[in-house]
Structures are given as structure tokens and as C-alpha cells.
Design a protein around this motif. Sequence first.
Motif, PDB file in Angstrom:
ATOM      1  N   GLN A 114       0.801  -1.229   0.000  1.00  0.00           N
ATOM      2  CA  GLN A 114       0.000   0.000   0.000  1.00  0.00           C
ATOM      3  C   GLN A 114       0.833   1.278   0.000  1.00  0.00           C
ATOM      4  OE1 GLN A 114      -2.585  -0.723   3.333  1.00  0.00           O
ATOM      5  NE2 GLN A 114      -3.979  -2.000   2.125  1.00  0.00           N
ATOM      6  N   HIS A 115       2.134   1.152  -0.179  1.00  0.00           N
ATOM      7  CA  HIS A 115       2.986   2.346  -0.276  1.00  0.00           C
ATOM      8  C   HIS A 115       4.030   2.194  -1.391  1.00  0.00           C
ATOM      9  CE1 HIS A 115       1.248   3.351   3.606  1.00  0.00           C
ATOM     10  NE2 HIS A 115       1.807   4.538   3.551  1.00  0.00           N
ATOM     11  N   SER A 116       3.734   1.387  -2.375  1.00  0.00           N
ATOM     12  CA  SER A 116       4.754   1.088  -3.388  1.00  0.00           C
ATOM     13  C   SER A 116       4.236   1.103  -4.819  1.00  0.00           C
ATOM     14  CB  SER A 116       5.351  -0.308  -3.121  1.00  0.00           C
ATOM     15  OG  SER A 116       5.872  -0.385  -1.824  1.00  0.00           O
ATOM     16  N   GLN A 117       2.957   1.434  -4.994  1.00  0.00           N
ATOM     17  CA  GLN A 117       2.377   1.269  -6.322  1.00  0.00           C
ATOM     18  C   GLN A 117       2.729   2.422  -7.263  1.00  0.00           C
ATOM     19  OE1 GLN A 117      -1.942  -0.395  -5.826  1.00  0.00           O
ATOM     20  NE2 GLN A 117      -1.427   0.644  -3.933  1.00  0.00           N
ATOM     21  N   SER A 118       2.680   2.115  -8.542  1.00  0.00           N
ATOM     22  CA  SER A 118       2.878   3.121  -9.602  1.00  0.00           C
ATOM     23  C   SER A 118       1.575   3.161 -10.394  1.00  0.00           C
ATOM     24  CB  SER A 118       4.055   2.716 -10.490  1.00  0.00           C
ATOM     25  OG  SER A 118       5.233   2.661  -9.712  1.00  0.00           O
ATOM     26  N   LEU A 119       0.733   4.144 -10.091  1.00  0.00           N
ATOM     27  CA  LEU A 119      -0.672   4.088 -10.529  1.00  0.00           C
ATOM     28  C   LEU A 119      -1.017   5.097 -11.618  1.00  0.00           C
ATOM     29  CD1 LEU A 119      -2.311   3.579  -7.006  1.00  0.00           C
ATOM     30  CD2 LEU A 119      -1.891   1.868  -8.770  1.00  0.00           C
ATOM     31  N   HIS A 120      -0.010   5.540 -12.362  1.00  0.00           N
ATOM     32  CA  HIS A 120      -0.247   6.566 -13.383  1.00  0.00           C
ATOM     33  C   HIS A 120      -1.216   6.108 -14.470  1.00  0.00           C
ATOM     34  CE1 HIS A 120       3.395   4.242 -13.812  1.00  0.00           C
ATOM     35  NE2 HIS A 120       3.291   4.322 -15.115  1.00  0.00           N
ATOM     36  N   THR A 121      -1.260   4.804 -14.728  1.00  0.00           N
ATOM     37  CA  THR A 121      -2.209   4.301 -15.734  1.00  0.00           C
ATOM     38  C   THR A 121      -3.639   4.701 -15.389  1.00  0.00           C
ATOM     39  OG1 THR A 121      -0.872   2.412 -16.379  1.00  0.00           O
ATOM     40  CG2 THR A 121      -3.242   2.199 -16.676  1.00  0.00           C
ATOM     41  N   LEU A 122      -3.972   4.632 -14.104  1.00  0.00           N
ATOM     42  CA  LEU A 122      -5.355   4.891 -13.691  1.00  0.00           C
ATOM     43  C   LEU A 122      -5.813   6.275 -14.120  1.00  0.00           C
ATOM     44  CD1 LEU A 122      -5.453   3.576 -10.037  1.00  0.00           C
ATOM     45  CD2 LEU A 122      -6.258   2.450 -12.101  1.00  0.00           C
ATOM     46  N   VAL A 123      -4.974   7.272 -13.913  1.00  0.00           N
ATOM     47  CA  VAL A 123      -5.387   8.636 -14.244  1.00  0.00           C
ATOM     48  C   VAL A 123      -5.197   8.940 -15.723  1.00  0.00           C
ATOM     49  CG1 VAL A 123      -5.348   9.681 -11.978  1.00  0.00           C
ATOM     50  CG2 VAL A 123      -3.218   9.436 -13.218  1.00  0.00           C
ATOM     51  N   ALA A 124      -4.211   8.270 -16.346  1.00  0.00           N
ATOM     52  CA  ALA A 124      -3.995   8.497 -17.780  1.00  0.00           C
ATOM     53  C   ALA A 124      -5.207   8.026 -18.589  1.00  0.00           C
ATOM     54  CB  ALA A 124      -2.738   7.759 -18.250  1.00  0.00           C
ATOM     55  N   HIS A 125      -5.983   7.126 -18.018  1.00  0.00           N
ATOM     56  CA  HIS A 125      -7.151   6.575 -18.711  1.00  0.00           C
ATOM     57  C   HIS A 125      -8.319   7.563 -18.756  1.00  0.00           C
ATOM     58  CE1 HIS A 125      -9.558   3.331 -20.306  1.00  0.00           C
ATOM     59  NE2 HIS A 125     -10.479   3.526 -19.393  1.00  0.00           N
ATOM     60  N   ILE A 126      -8.269   8.593 -17.912  1.00  0.00           N
ATOM     61  CA  ILE A 126      -9.422   9.485 -17.760  1.00  0.00           C
ATOM     62  C   ILE A 126      -9.219  10.754 -18.595  1.00  0.00           C
ATOM     63  CG2 ILE A 126     -10.851  10.762 -16.100  1.00  0.00           C
ATOM     64  CD1 ILE A 126     -10.842   7.663 -15.772  1.00  0.00           C
ATOM     65  N   PRO A 127     -10.052  10.962 -19.617  1.00  0.00           N
ATOM     66  CA  PRO A 127      -9.911  12.190 -20.418  1.00  0.00           C
ATOM     67  C   PRO A 127     -10.079  13.427 -19.545  1.00  0.00           C
ATOM     68  CG  PRO A 127     -11.419  10.637 -21.469  1.00  0.00           C
ATOM     69  CD  PRO A 127     -11.136  10.101 -20.091  1.00  0.00           C
ATOM     70  N   GLY A 128      -9.221  14.413 -19.766  1.00  0.00           N
ATOM     71  CA  GLY A 128      -9.312  15.660 -19.012  1.00  0.00           C
ATOM     72  C   GLY A 128      -8.193  15.832 -18.001  1.00  0.00           C
ATOM     73  N   LEU A 129      -7.425  14.775 -17.756  1.00  0.00           N
ATOM     74  CA  LEU A 129      -6.282  14.874 -16.847  1.00  0.00           C
ATOM     75  C   LEU A 129      -4.994  14.785 -17.647  1.00  0.00           C
ATOM     76  CD1 LEU A 129      -7.386  12.375 -14.025  1.00  0.00           C
ATOM     77  CD2 LEU A 129      -7.595  14.870 -14.007  1.00  0.00           C
ATOM     78  N   LYS A 130      -4.036  15.668 -17.365  1.00  0.00           N
ATOM     79  CA  LYS A 130      -2.702  15.526 -17.928  1.00  0.00           C
ATOM     80  C   LYS A 130      -1.841  14.789 -16.915  1.00  0.00           C
ATOM     81  CE  LYS A 130      -3.007  19.565 -20.930  1.00  0.00           C
ATOM     82  NZ  LYS A 130      -2.357  20.818 -21.390  1.00  0.00           N
ATOM     83  N   VAL A 131      -0.876  14.028 -17.399  1.00  0.00           N
ATOM     84  CA  VAL A 131      -0.087  13.174 -16.511  1.00  0.00           C
ATOM     85  C   VAL A 131       1.393  13.294 -16.854  1.00  0.00           C
ATOM     86  CG1 VAL A 131       0.195  10.849 -15.588  1.00  0.00           C
ATOM     87  CG2 VAL A 131      -2.048  11.566 -16.438  1.00  0.00           C
ATOM     88  N   ALA A 132       2.168  13.794 -15.901  1.00  0.00           N
ATOM     89  CA  ALA A 132       3.597  14.015 -16.118  1.00  0.00           C
ATOM     90  C   ALA A 132       4.415  13.018 -15.305  1.00  0.00           C
ATOM     91  CB  ALA A 132       3.972  15.447 -15.722  1.00  0.00           C
TER      92      ALA A 132
END
Lengths: 327, 326
Positions: free
Chosen positions: A128-146
Motif C-alpha cells: 500500500q505504499h509502493s504502487q505506480s498508478l499513473h495508468t489509472l489517471v492516464a485513462h481518464i480524459p481531461g487529466l494531464k499526466v507528467a
Amino acid sequence: MREITLSQAVNEAIAEEMRRDETIFLLGEDVAEAGTPFKILSGLVEEFGTDRIIDTPISEPGFAGIAVGAAMTGSRPIVDLMFGDFLFLVMDQLCNQAAKTHYMSGGKLNVPMVLRTNMGATRRSAAQHSQSLHTLVAHIPGLKVAMPSSAYEAKGLLKSAIRDNNPVVIFEDKLMYQDKAEVPEEEFLIPLGQAHVKREGSDITFVAISSMVQIAESAADMLAADGISAEIVDPRTIVPLDEETILNSVKKTSRVLVVDEGHQSFGVSAEIAARVAEKAFYYLDSPVMRMGAMDVPIPFSPALEDLTVPTAERVYELARQAVRGEI
Amino acid sequence: MAKNVTANSEDYLRMYRQMVRIRTFEDNANQLYLTAKMPGLTHMYSGQEAVAVGICEALEKTDHITSTHRGHGHCVAKGAEFKEMFCELLGKAEGYCRGKGGSMHIADQANGNLGANAIVGGSAGIATGAALTAKRLGNGAVTVCFFGDGALGQGLLYEVMNMAALWKLPVIYACENNLYGEYTHVSEMAAGKLGGRAEAFGIEAFEVDGQDVLAVNQLTQELVARARKGEGPFFMALNTYRYHGHHVGDINRTYYRSKEEEADWKDNRDPITNFGAWLVKENIANAEDLDAIQAEIKAAATNAVTYALDAPYPPADEVDSHVFAA
């Protein structure tokens, strides 16, 4: 050129932008006097005061939602989310509210907020303190992900994110906070949506995200000893994605391995691999390849954890086989 | 009903008009649904008009509100026009959100309406954030967060009320207790006292008859004035009733509430009828005046509906505009 740590780069970016624009404030857990558990924000509260560096209760959905409303009304909030794993707590505010507000209002309302968080395993912090979850937000139109890959990118991308009129999620690899890189003293920005060819090569392209750029560089050094020349493309942002730079590189080298620390299944690596397969298929001399984290919760035991994430050795081995036509 | 300290005849008549505008808007929206002219569903505000009007009449244009899935009343009360609202409900390009939001996301930023929200309790953070901006800018603006009794089950509300109290933000949490969250009575969903939730954070909580527009307006005026001076946040429980079902398609409701109960609220506690009678009794208007107001608003709504039905849909190339702001 001077070298500073990624942590210092983040601190500098925030301080410079806050001096420039009074509407910027930062909020999160233990961000003020404590300067976050990673001490990234140390010194900011002394300069900007507690009105602009705001300690919140442990209420991630609450302060994320407050940032959305503040952004809709003329502020430019920076949310500090202590661990990327806490994204699951703020998903409604980020994905149902922040991401959709501009579209749902027909362009009348903007949400210029930045959510800074982190990613990355092998810190022995368990599932619960090691995940790399950028895919989750990259999937949602309207969010930029750096996805900054060094102190230089961390500073330039964060400054652009703060000035952007959209919600931007920026993932810092928590194992890189003390890593140094050359960062100019004078002001600079790195535009969102512009990939960087980190190393030029001719036999295979590594599309490497965030700290995987370092892994790819080590692998490329090992390949060079075998007479194999690897090119490294750092997308820098996955939304927007600079598809052109990736495709141009693959067309040149004819092979690609996408390396990402998110779980491999349904991940960012799958998306990039699919785009290469769709748009550069006839340039390829070997199958499109990807390497992500294993599809398991990140285990605590070092003996197990180190097996779950891409390593330079595994990237080297897969690339070598591909170039030799063994795949 | 009791006269407000600060209101005059013009204010009273405007409150009456605004309540009638909401009821008339909803009657037309319902008709558009029943005649299959409106895409999707909508949630009627009818019965709760005194809440939206009593509150919004105590606000300035520069004050903000956040609204709910049952939000047409808030939108009208905060100053929106029929034409753009009906266009939005029908998914037309001239709607407030260019047809991209629809009934559940209608927003009217120019009048301070930060938008309806289809997540129950979802705008509690937004309202509190708007209040944080106001406090930081020192501009005196107040934000009212409308939500229903159903939202009392959402944790977000308690997280942001806690922060609003810690930071003394100029926000008023307006809980419209219409007795039902979807198809379930509030007594089955909210334990304890409604206002007790706010009081636990040190927030002053008030309870008011949500069918009495003057009582709602008087209380809101007092709280807005205090919030502008930095004495906020506040919590209001407004006791009201929704005449229609959860949404326009919720026709058979006897399994969760009786026809007698519905009739009692409509016959004895209707906010428009009762306020109209009060206006006549106080010699502020006569029955003919009120009939004329109703007729004029009805005609305006009919015109707006006709306009919206004939108005063009957004062009196909708008489907991927407004994903990102420039």
C-alpha cells in the motif's frame, strides 16, 4: 552546470512559481513545518507562510475536493498527496470532478490544479505504499499526466504543470528524491507533451517512463558492450503523449521495448505498444515488447519485491534476444 | 409567515416570481420527458422552491453556489434564463454548457452557479474550495453548498466541514431534507440529529421550515452577513418535500411513501400557494396580480421550450473540444 537533487528541484519549482503568482497555494498532510515525510518542501512555509503552505487533516478526498473548488474560482492550488497509493482515496474528486468540469461546462469552468504524488517500489514499503498508478489517471480524459525522469524534468515539468489551465497529475519516483542531475540556475520550462530522446541509437528503441529511464540507460550501456546500439525515448508526459517522437524512433531502429513501472496488464506500456503496432508495424523487425511490474501486489520481503519490477539486467536480456532475432 | 426585517414589496414579489418560475420550469421539463422529447432522465425540484429562492435571494451575484442532481431550482434561483436552461436539457448548442452537461451538470458560472453534480455529496469539496478562494482573496464572497439528506451518508461532507470549521471558511452547508434519498426514507439512512453532525465540528447548526420562503430568506440573510464577517461556516437543515419521484420516471411510489402523505404536503404546505396567500393577506398583491405573474411566466416558458426544441444540436466537431482548456 550545478547539480541538485530531484527533491530540491521540486522545491525550487514550487518556490519560483509561488513568487511569480499569488494565486498559487499548496495543501496537503504535513507540508508546512514538517516539509513532508520526504522533506521535499522544507523551507517553503518560512517563506510563504501558513496561508499558502497549508497543513490539512488526514482527509485526502476532502482536501483534493477543496482544491478543485478553489481552482474553479481563481486559485491555482497544488495538492500534495503523500503517497501515490492514496490516489484511490481521491478518485471521485480527481476523475469525476476535476477531469470533467471543463468539458461538462462546455468550456466555461477551468480547473487549473496540480496534484503532486509519487510512485515506485523497492523501498520495502509493501503493497500500500509502493504502487505506480499513473495508468489509472492516464485513462481518464481531461487529466494531464507528467512522469519526470530526473531532477531536470521534475523542475521543468512541474513549472509547466502549475501554469497549465487543466488538472495535471505529476508522479515523482520516491526512490529518486536524492538523485542529482544537472539543472540550470536560470529559469526554464519543459512543455507538457514533448518527449525527449535521451540517447540516440540504431538497433532498438527503449520507451522508458520515469525512473525506468535510468534502468534503460544501464541496459543500453550493457548492450553497447555487445555492440548493440539502443535509443532511449523518455515521453516525459504520458498525457499528452508525444506519439510522433516515439514512432520516428521505432521507424529508425525497427525494434521497441516499452519499460514502465506500472503493472504490465492493461498498463501504459500496453497503450504505447499498441500504438507502435498500429502505426509502425511495417517498420518492425521484431515483435513489439513491453515490460512492466508483475501483476501481483508489491510484496514486503526484499527477496520477493525485487522480482516484481523491471531491472536493467532483464531489459538488457530481452533487448539482446530481440536484436539477435531470438524472439 | 412573518415579514422580513429588510425585505420590501419588490423583494417579496421577486421571491414569488422566482418560485413560480422554478415550478413552471419543472412542469415543462416533466412534460418534455413524458412526451419523449427530452433525452435521458431528470430530477424534479417541485415542492422545494422556497429553499432555493429563500437562500439565493439572500446572495449576491458574486457569491457562489454548488448544486445537485436535483438542481434546476438552484439554477433558476441564482439567476439563470429559461432559454439556455431548456437548450441544455435538450442537449442543444445554445445550452449553458453547450449541451455537454445536461440536467445533472448544468452550470451557470456568470451567475455564480458552479454546477450541478451527479455524485451525491460530490460538490461539498468544491463549495468549500470556493470558500477558501474567497477567504484568501478577502473578497467577502460566500458559498452555499446545496445537498440533500441523502448526502449525509457521504464521508467527503464531514472531511470538508471539519476543514471549513478549522479554517473558518465563508461557506454555508444547506441540507435540503426532502425526506427521501432516492426511494428510502431519511430515518432509515441518517442516525441521530442532522444538525448534530455539524455541531460536532463546532459549526453552528440551524433548522428551518423549508416551505416558508421568508423564514428561509431571513435565516440565510443573517448567516450570510455573519459569514462575510468571518464567523462561518454554518449548517442549515431545511425541512421540505419533493412532489415528484426520485426522477421523472419514478411514477409508482406507494411502496415507499403514501399518497396521503404526498397530498398533505401539496394541499397544506405548498410554498407557492402559502406565500401567495400571505402576499394577498398583507395587501402586497391581489389574486389577479398573482394570476398575471403565473400566466406571464407560463408563456415565457412555452416560448423558451419552443425555441429550444427548434434549436440546433452542437456540431459533431464539438465532441472532442473542451476536453482540455487552452
